[in-house]
Structures are given as C-alpha cells and as structure tokens.
Design a protein around this motif. Sequence first.
Motif, PDB file in Angstrom:
ATOM      1  N   UNK A  21       0.814  -1.216   0.000  1.00  0.00           N
ATOM      2  CA  UNK A  21       0.000   0.000   0.000  1.00  0.00           C
ATOM      3  C   UNK A  21       0.848   1.267   0.000  1.00  0.00           C
ATOM      4  N   UNK A  22       1.986   1.230  -0.682  1.00  0.00           N
ATOM      5  CA  UNK A  22       2.829   2.414  -0.831  1.00  0.00           C
ATOM      6  C   UNK A  22       3.210   2.568  -2.302  1.00  0.00           C
ATOM      7  N   UNK A  23       3.433   3.814  -2.703  1.00  0.00           N
ATOM      8  CA  UNK A  23       3.904   4.093  -4.056  1.00  0.00           C
ATOM      9  C   UNK A  23       5.370   3.679  -4.152  1.00  0.00           C
ATOM     10  N   UNK A  24       5.698   2.941  -5.187  1.00  0.00           N
ATOM     11  CA  UNK A  24       7.074   2.481  -5.369  1.00  0.00           C
ATOM     12  C   UNK A  24       7.709   3.255  -6.523  1.00  0.00           C
ATOM     13  N   UNK A  25       8.803   3.921  -6.235  1.00  0.00           N
ATOM     14  CA  UNK A  25       9.543   4.640  -7.269  1.00  0.00           C
ATOM     15  C   UNK A  25      10.871   3.925  -7.505  1.00  0.00           C
ATOM     16  N   UNK A  26      11.065   3.467  -8.722  1.00  0.00           N
ATOM     17  CA  UNK A  26      12.345   2.894  -9.120  1.00  0.00           C
ATOM     18  C   UNK A  26      13.084   3.963  -9.913  1.00  0.00           C
ATOM     19  N   UNK A  27      14.185   4.441  -9.343  1.00  0.00           N
ATOM     20  CA  UNK A  27      14.962   5.482 -10.011  1.00  0.00           C
ATOM     21  C   UNK A  27      16.259   4.899 -10.530  1.00  0.00           C
ATOM     22  N   UNK A  28      16.523   5.142 -11.805  1.00  0.00           N
ATOM     23  CA  UNK A  28      17.750   4.645 -12.411  1.00  0.00           C
ATOM     24  C   UNK A  28      18.659   5.826 -12.733  1.00  0.00           C
ATOM     25  N   UNK A  29      19.959   5.569 -12.709  1.00  0.00           N
ATOM     26  CA  UNK A  29      20.962   6.585 -13.029  1.00  0.00           C
ATOM     27  C   UNK A  29      22.035   5.959 -13.912  1.00  0.00           C
ATOM     28  N   UNK A  30      22.557   6.756 -14.823  1.00  0.00           N
ATOM     29  CA  UNK A  30      23.644   6.284 -15.655  1.00  0.00           C
ATOM     30  C   UNK A  30      24.906   6.079 -14.836  1.00  0.00           C
ATOM     31  N   UNK A  31      25.624   4.989 -15.110  1.00  0.00           N
ATOM     32  CA  UNK A  31      26.874   4.697 -14.402  1.00  0.00           C
ATOM     33  C   UNK A  31      28.046   5.275 -15.200  1.00  0.00           C
ATOM     34  N   UNK A  32      28.776   6.185 -14.543  1.00  0.00           N
ATOM     35  CA  UNK A  32      29.928   6.787 -15.199  1.00  0.00           C
ATOM     36  C   UNK A  32      29.571   7.586 -16.437  1.00  0.00           C
ATOM     37  N   UNK A  33      28.424   8.280 -16.387  1.00  0.00           N
ATOM     38  CA  UNK A  33      27.957   8.969 -17.587  1.00  0.00           C
ATOM     39  C   UNK A  33      28.711  10.261 -17.893  1.00  0.00           C
ATOM     40  N   UNK A  34      29.466  10.785 -16.925  1.00  0.00           N
ATOM     41  CA  UNK A  34      30.283  11.958 -17.233  1.00  0.00           C
ATOM     42  C   UNK A  34      31.346  11.582 -18.267  1.00  0.00           C
ATOM     43  N   UNK A  35      32.035  10.462 -18.025  1.00  0.00           N
ATOM     44  CA  UNK A  35      33.031   9.972 -18.982  1.00  0.00           C
ATOM     45  C   UNK A  35      32.356   9.518 -20.278  1.00  0.00           C
ATOM     46  N   UNK A  36      31.185   8.893 -20.132  1.00  0.00           N
ATOM     47  CA  UNK A  36      30.459   8.407 -21.300  1.00  0.00           C
ATOM     48  C   UNK A  36      30.072   9.566 -22.216  1.00  0.00           C
ATOM     49  N   UNK A  37      29.572  10.662 -21.624  1.00  0.00           N
ATOM     50  CA  UNK A  37      29.172  11.832 -22.410  1.00  0.00           C
ATOM     51  C   UNK A  37      30.373  12.458 -23.105  1.00  0.00           C
ATOM     52  N   UNK A  38      31.517  12.452 -22.417  1.00  0.00           N
ATOM     53  CA  UNK A  38      32.738  12.997 -23.023  1.00  0.00           C
ATOM     54  C   UNK A  38      33.204  12.128 -24.183  1.00  0.00           C
ATOM     55  N   UNK A  39      33.148  10.820 -23.993  1.00  0.00           N
ATOM     56  CA  UNK A  39      33.586   9.877 -25.030  1.00  0.00           C
ATOM     57  C   UNK A  39      32.814  10.076 -26.324  1.00  0.00           C
ATOM     58  N   UNK A  40      31.497  10.322 -26.210  1.00  0.00           N
ATOM     59  CA  UNK A  40      30.660  10.458 -27.399  1.00  0.00           C
ATOM     60  C   UNK A  40      30.343  11.913 -27.729  1.00  0.00           C
ATOM     61  N   UNK A  41      31.092  12.812 -27.119  1.00  0.00           N
ATOM     62  CA  UNK A  41      31.016  14.240 -27.436  1.00  0.00           C
ATOM     63  C   UNK A  41      29.598  14.785 -27.359  1.00  0.00           C
ATOM     64  N   UNK A  42      28.912  14.508 -26.243  1.00  0.00           N
ATOM     65  CA  UNK A  42      27.589  15.076 -26.041  1.00  0.00           C
ATOM     66  C   UNK A  42      27.697  16.598 -26.023  1.00  0.00           C
ATOM     67  N   UNK A  43      26.743  17.263 -26.637  1.00  0.00           N
ATOM     68  CA  UNK A  43      26.736  18.722 -26.654  1.00  0.00           C
ATOM     69  C   UNK A  43      26.435  19.264 -25.262  1.00  0.00           C
ATOM     70  N   UNK A  44      27.062  20.379 -24.921  1.00  0.00           N
ATOM     71  CA  UNK A  44      26.875  21.021 -23.618  1.00  0.00           C
ATOM     72  C   UNK A  44      26.123  22.334 -23.799  1.00  0.00           C
ATOM     73  N   UNK A  45      25.220  22.686 -22.887  1.00  0.00           N
ATOM     74  CA  UNK A  45      24.876  21.975 -21.654  1.00  0.00           C
ATOM     75  C   UNK A  45      23.848  20.861 -21.850  1.00  0.00           C
ATOM     76  N   UNK A  46      23.194  20.797 -23.009  1.00  0.00           N
ATOM     77  CA  UNK A  46      22.192  19.764 -23.257  1.00  0.00           C
ATOM     78  C   UNK A  46      22.394  19.179 -24.646  1.00  0.00           C
ATOM     79  N   UNK A  47      22.279  17.863 -24.743  1.00  0.00           N
ATOM     80  CA  UNK A  47      22.338  17.200 -26.034  1.00  0.00           C
ATOM     81  C   UNK A  47      20.964  16.604 -26.315  1.00  0.00           C
TER      82      UNK A  47
END
Length: 276
Positions: A21-47
């Motif tokens: 009888x409770x709301x369940x929130x499953x929150x996911x986060x990228x692992x090591x996404x700072x390096x991942x974004x750099x590797x694939x040249x994500x545009x800053x501040x938003x891609x």
Amino acid sequence: MANSKFEYVKHFEQPDNLLPNTWVVVRIDGRGFTKFATKYAFEKPNDKRALDLMNAAARAVLADCQDITIAYGISDEYSFVFHKSTALFERRASKLVSTVVSTFTAYYIYLWSTYFPDTPLTTPLPSFDGRAVCYPSVQNLRDYMSWRQVDCHINNLYNTTFWALIQLGGTRAADKNEILFSRFSINYNNEPEMYKKGSVVFRDYELVEPGTHNVAQEIEGIVEPVQQSKTQTEKDKKRRSKARIVVEHLDIVGDDFWDRRPWLLSNTPGKIPKEP
C-alpha cells in the motif's frame, strides 16, 4: 521437477518485499555517464539526441510494464512510478529494480543508432544502476516528483550559464563581446521546455475538468487498496495497452497536471482520445 539434495540453498535467499500500500519509485541513473558523455562528445549543456534517446527508452519501459503509471526523466536519470496497488513480482525490490534497469538499458543500447547514427557504440557499453523507494502518500509522491523537476530547473539554469562562460575563455575581446551579446541576451524562458522541465512519460487519455472526477482521497496517507476482480483487472490491462504513451515537458509541481489526469493516481484507465 523432483527435489534434490541441493535445493536447501534456496533458504539462503532473503525476502525483500517492499511495504504494501505504498507508491514504489524505481529510479535509475547512468553509471559513469560523465566519462560516457565525453567519449561520445555530447553537446553542452544539453544534447537533444541523448535526451530523446533516454525518453525513447523510458517509453519502451512503460509499454513493456503496465504497472508503471508515470515516469519522469532528466539528464541521465529516470524515475518510474508503480501504483501503490501493484502486486508485480510480489513487490520484491530486487525483481522490480532489475526488471526496470535491464529493460531500460536494453532499449537504450538497441535505440542508440536511431539517435546517434554516425557514432557506433563501443565498449565499455552504457549501463545504469537503480534503487527502489516507497512513498506512503500521494503528497509524498508528488513532492518527490516536484523535487526532481525543481532540480532539473536549477541544474539547467546553472549549466546554461556555466557553459556560456566557458566559451568566453580563449577568445579575443571582440569575440567576447559578441558572445556576451548573443548568449546573455537570450531569455532563459525561450530555452526548450525539455531542458527546463525534464520529460514526463505516461499513458494518454482524454483530459478531464478538475473537480469532475472521483479519486479516493488519502487521509494522513493511509487508505485501503481497492480490490479488483480478475475480469476488471484484465479489462484495465487491455485499455492500458491501447493507450498512446506520450512524452511531454510539462509542469508537474502544480495541481493542474494531476487534476486533469486522474488516472495517474487512481490507476483506473481513462477514455481513449478520439482520432482527429
């Protein structure tokens, strides 16, 4: 299958059923996404490509799991909300988290080439971690969603300003003046809504006028879950499968979003909008 002498090892498993009888929130986060974004040249501040890919993977998760009522995403995170009445996997945290994380990751990788056609994935591949948190009342749940959206605004405002300042470095005075004019004369309100508000994913039904529907009100966060017949449960499941899953960039802090979409909290499917 016949029992074996090795079956005793099952007793080492520990129960991890979440509070009923409770709301369940499953929150996911990228692992090591700072390096991942750099590797694939994500545009800053938003891609936009990266955010659209996150949204597409989240839509796929909702299509795969009928028990999720709404999802909200910013940057490399997504929150998936299971209705308080859900009995999926007997509400086992490990099952719920692993299902959401694995499904999301699978679709993220599968859909990558759609949004990054000229940049094939290489190892290490993207991965996500997750956690499950229980919220006893609608107000707690809405406060959680509001917290994530307010964080989106604060972080985006900071990052937009920060990356504008970064571009000032290493330029000539004339360039700096041009950048200051072109960058800082832009009204933040004109930034894309996805960057400012994040993304909300849900099943789309006909909007209702506030006050015209009957949704059980919580008293001090405690209400008895509504028990449905198997027939009604199957009917609701079919109606959910027919609903269009949409990605919107709306204000979820105020009441209007929730009042006009009572199915998000009642877990009762609404009317399918008529085709234009």
